[in-house]
Design a protein around this motif. Structure first.
Motif, PDB file in Angstrom:
ATOM      1  N   TYR A 167       0.862  -1.186   0.000  1.00 36.60           N
ATOM      2  CA  TYR A 167       0.000   0.000   0.000  1.00 36.60           C
ATOM      3  C   TYR A 167       0.896   1.233   0.000  1.00 36.60           C
ATOM      4  N   HIS A 168       0.739   2.072  -1.001  1.00 38.50           N
ATOM      5  CA  HIS A 168       1.630   3.225  -1.140  1.00 38.50           C
ATOM      6  C   HIS A 168       0.829   4.513  -1.240  1.00 38.50           C
ATOM      7  N   ILE A 169       1.244   5.501  -0.456  1.00 43.77           N
ATOM      8  CA  ILE A 169       0.579   6.807  -0.535  1.00 43.77           C
ATOM      9  C   ILE A 169       1.486   7.740  -1.331  1.00 43.77           C
ATOM     10  N   VAL A 170       0.912   8.338  -2.375  1.00 42.58           N
ATOM     11  CA  VAL A 170       1.692   9.210  -3.258  1.00 42.58           C
ATOM     12  C   VAL A 170       1.129  10.628  -3.134  1.00 42.58           C
ATOM     13  N   ASP A 171       2.023  11.609  -3.124  1.00 41.14           N
ATOM     14  CA  ASP A 171       1.610  13.008  -2.983  1.00 41.14           C
ATOM     15  C   ASP A 171       0.976  13.484  -4.294  1.00 41.14           C
ATOM     16  N   GLY A 172      -0.343  13.627  -4.280  1.00 41.00           N
ATOM     17  CA  GLY A 172      -1.078  14.018  -5.487  1.00 41.00           C
ATOM     18  C   GLY A 172      -1.139  15.525  -5.709  1.00 41.00           C
ATOM     19  N   ASN A 173      -0.476  16.290  -4.820  1.00 38.44           N
ATOM     20  CA  ASN A 173      -0.468  17.752  -5.002  1.00 38.44           C
ATOM     21  C   ASN A 173       0.546  18.193  -6.058  1.00 38.44           C
ATOM     22  N   GLN A 174       1.391  17.267  -6.504  1.00 33.95           N
ATOM     23  CA  GLN A 174       2.484  17.622  -7.412  1.00 33.95           C
ATOM     24  C   GLN A 174       1.990  17.719  -8.867  1.00 33.95           C
ATOM     25  N   TYR A 175       2.924  18.132  -9.758  1.00 36.18           N
ATOM     26  CA  TYR A 175       2.632  18.115 -11.193  1.00 36.18           C
ATOM     27  C   TYR A 175       2.438  16.672 -11.645  1.00 36.18           C
ATOM     28  N   ILE A 176       1.665  16.523 -12.732  1.00 37.79           N
ATOM     29  CA  ILE A 176       1.351  15.179 -13.252  1.00 37.79           C
ATOM     30  C   ILE A 176       2.610  14.320 -13.410  1.00 37.79           C
ATOM     31  N   GLU A 177       3.674  14.925 -14.007  1.00 39.86           N
ATOM     32  CA  GLU A 177       4.884  14.163 -14.304  1.00 39.86           C
ATOM     33  C   GLU A 177       5.551  13.663 -13.019  1.00 39.86           C
ATOM     34  N   ASN A 178       5.519  14.510 -11.962  1.00 37.41           N
ATOM     35  CA  ASN A 178       6.175  14.104 -10.714  1.00 37.41           C
ATOM     36  C   ASN A 178       5.385  12.999 -10.006  1.00 37.41           C
ATOM     37  N   ILE A 179       4.074  13.098 -10.119  1.00 37.54           N
ATOM     38  CA  ILE A 179       3.248  12.036  -9.506  1.00 37.54           C
ATOM     39  C   ILE A 179       3.554  10.713 -10.227  1.00 37.54           C
ATOM     40  N   GLN A 180       3.606  10.838 -11.577  1.00 44.68           N
ATOM     41  CA  GLN A 180       3.880   9.661 -12.394  1.00 44.68           C
ATOM     42  C   GLN A 180       5.217   9.023 -12.003  1.00 44.68           C
ATOM     43  N   ASP A 181       6.256   9.879 -11.843  1.00 46.59           N
ATOM     44  CA  ASP A 181       7.580   9.364 -11.459  1.00 46.59           C
ATOM     45  C   ASP A 181       7.498   8.599 -10.146  1.00 46.59           C
ATOM     46  N   ASP A 182       6.789   9.182  -9.181  1.00 43.08           N
ATOM     47  CA  ASP A 182       6.685   8.523  -7.866  1.00 43.08           C
ATOM     48  C   ASP A 182       6.004   7.157  -8.010  1.00 43.08           C
ATOM     49  N   ILE A 183       4.990   7.106  -8.876  1.00 43.52           N
ATOM     50  CA  ILE A 183       4.271   5.824  -9.044  1.00 43.52           C
ATOM     51  C   ILE A 183       5.176   4.804  -9.737  1.00 43.52           C
ATOM     52  N   PHE A 184       5.889   5.258 -10.772  1.00 44.23           N
ATOM     53  CA  PHE A 184       6.735   4.314 -11.504  1.00 44.23           C
ATOM     54  C   PHE A 184       7.870   3.786 -10.619  1.00 44.23           C
ATOM     55  N   LYS A 185       8.323   4.620  -9.673  1.00 48.03           N
ATOM     56  CA  LYS A 185       9.377   4.156  -8.754  1.00 48.03           C
ATOM     57  C   LYS A 185       8.846   3.037  -7.853  1.00 48.03           C
ATOM     58  N   ILE A 186       7.564   3.119  -7.539  1.00 46.42           N
ATOM     59  CA  ILE A 186       6.974   2.105  -6.646  1.00 46.42           C
ATOM     60  C   ILE A 186       6.862   0.756  -7.370  1.00 46.42           C
ATOM     61  N   LEU A 187       6.604   0.834  -8.693  1.00 44.87           N
ATOM     62  CA  LEU A 187       6.464  -0.404  -9.463  1.00 44.87           C
ATOM     63  C   LEU A 187       7.874  -0.930  -9.735  1.00 44.87           C
ATOM     64  N   LYS A 188       8.055  -2.213  -9.605  1.00 42.98           N
ATOM     65  CA  LYS A 188       9.398  -2.772  -9.825  1.00 42.98           C
ATOM     66  C   LYS A 188       9.677  -2.855 -11.321  1.00 42.98           C
ATOM     67  N   ASN A 189      10.978  -2.928 -11.686  1.00 39.82           N
ATOM     68  CA  ASN A 189      11.334  -3.018 -13.108  1.00 39.82           C
ATOM     69  C   ASN A 189      10.623  -4.160 -13.804  1.00 39.82           C
ATOM     70  N   ASP A 190      10.482  -5.263 -13.096  1.00 39.39           N
ATOM     71  CA  ASP A 190       9.849  -6.455 -13.685  1.00 39.39           C
ATOM     72  C   ASP A 190       8.420  -6.164 -14.161  1.00 39.39           C
ATOM     73  N   ASP A 191       7.773  -5.244 -13.483  1.00 39.19           N
ATOM     74  CA  ASP A 191       6.382  -4.953 -13.811  1.00 39.19           C
ATOM     75  C   ASP A 191       6.249  -4.351 -15.211  1.00 39.19           C
ATOM     76  N   PHE A 192       7.338  -3.781 -15.742  1.00 37.88           N
ATOM     77  CA  PHE A 192       7.251  -3.091 -17.039  1.00 37.88           C
ATOM     78  C   PHE A 192       7.503  -4.020 -18.230  1.00 37.88           C
ATOM     79  N   LYS A 193       7.824  -5.296 -17.936  1.00 35.74           N
ATOM     80  CA  LYS A 193       8.079  -6.210 -19.064  1.00 35.74           C
ATOM     81  C   LYS A 193       6.785  -6.437 -19.855  1.00 35.74           C
ATOM     82  N   PRO A 194       6.887  -6.534 -21.218  1.00 34.02           N
ATOM     83  CA  PRO A 194       5.665  -6.693 -22.002  1.00 34.02           C
ATOM     84  C   PRO A 194       4.963  -8.029 -21.748  1.00 34.02           C
TER      85      PRO A 194
END
Ligand code: AMP
Length: 194
Positions: A167-194
């Motif tokens: 369970y991860h809480i991400v700061d949604g007050n930021q710019y879209i790109e920064n929120i996105q970065d925080d979310i992608f950091k939470i997902l492991k590299n393996d999650d991005f495999k096709p």
């Protein structure tokens, strides 16, 4: 990969869930979008749905659970999916947990977008200029917020205690790109495999 996005109206769930779904190549299931599509059918059910949605109230659990179960059975959900706007009530939560358990499916991660109330109103007002949603009027936003705090917030607390490591809480007050970065950091590299 099964992800659930939580957060109050205007937190940016739809935007972030959609970006994440593209990145992971899995479907983004927004119950709000599915319901708005149903309104286009203009039958007696859609008239009832429209009244509830325009007033900021929730649509019945039976309708939502049926929508979700039909959608989750589609072949494109085999590799995983992102839930945005569901579950929103305790009965939806129970229904979802039973469905997942009976299909041996596990929730991978839950992302909660937190946001200050002042920013919510600003965001929704600027969205209403673009999307022209009747439920984005200021007085209706208040009803939607009340529904969120009464019905949905307790569910996110349940998931937070049940899945403390996922369970991860991400700061949604930021710019879209920064929120996105925080979310992608939470997902492991393996999650991005096709
Ligand atoms: P959203 O786009 O997620 O803000 O949803 C817009 C509206 O659709 C909500 O205010 C509700 O009227 C309805 N809705 C969407 N998802 C649900 C749900 N899981 N349960 C009940 N009503 C929902």
């Amino acid at each position: 990969m099964i992800l659930i996005f939580f957060g109050p109206p205007g937190a940016g769930k739809g935007t972030q869930a959609s970006l994440t779904a593209k990145k992971l190549n899995i479907p983004h299931l927004s119950t709000g979008d599915i319901l708005r599509d149903k309104l286009l059918e203009k039958d007696s059910l859609s008239m009832k749905l429209k009244n509830l949605m325009d007033s900021g109230n929730l649509v019945s659990d039976d309708i939502l659970n049926e929508i979700i179960v039909n959608r989750l059975k589609q072949p494109d959900c085999q590799r995983g999916f992102i839930l945005d706007g569901y579950p929103r009530t305790i009965f939806q939560k129970i229904f979802l947990i039973n469905f997942l358990e009976s299909h041996d499916l596990l929730i991978s991660k839950i992302i909660e977008l937190s946001i200050d109330e002042k920013i919510i109103i600003q965001r929704i007002k600027s969205r209403s200029n673009i999307e022209n949603r009747l439920d984005d009027r200021e007085e209706i936003i208040k009803t939607r917020m009340i529904k969120y705090f009464q019905e949905t917030k307790p569910l996110s607390d349940y998931f937070r205690s049940k899945y403390p490591n996922d369970y991860h809480i991400v700061d949604g007050n930021q710019y879209i790109e920064n929120i996105q970065d925080d979310i992608f950091k939470i997902l492991k590299n393996d999650d991005f495999k096709p």
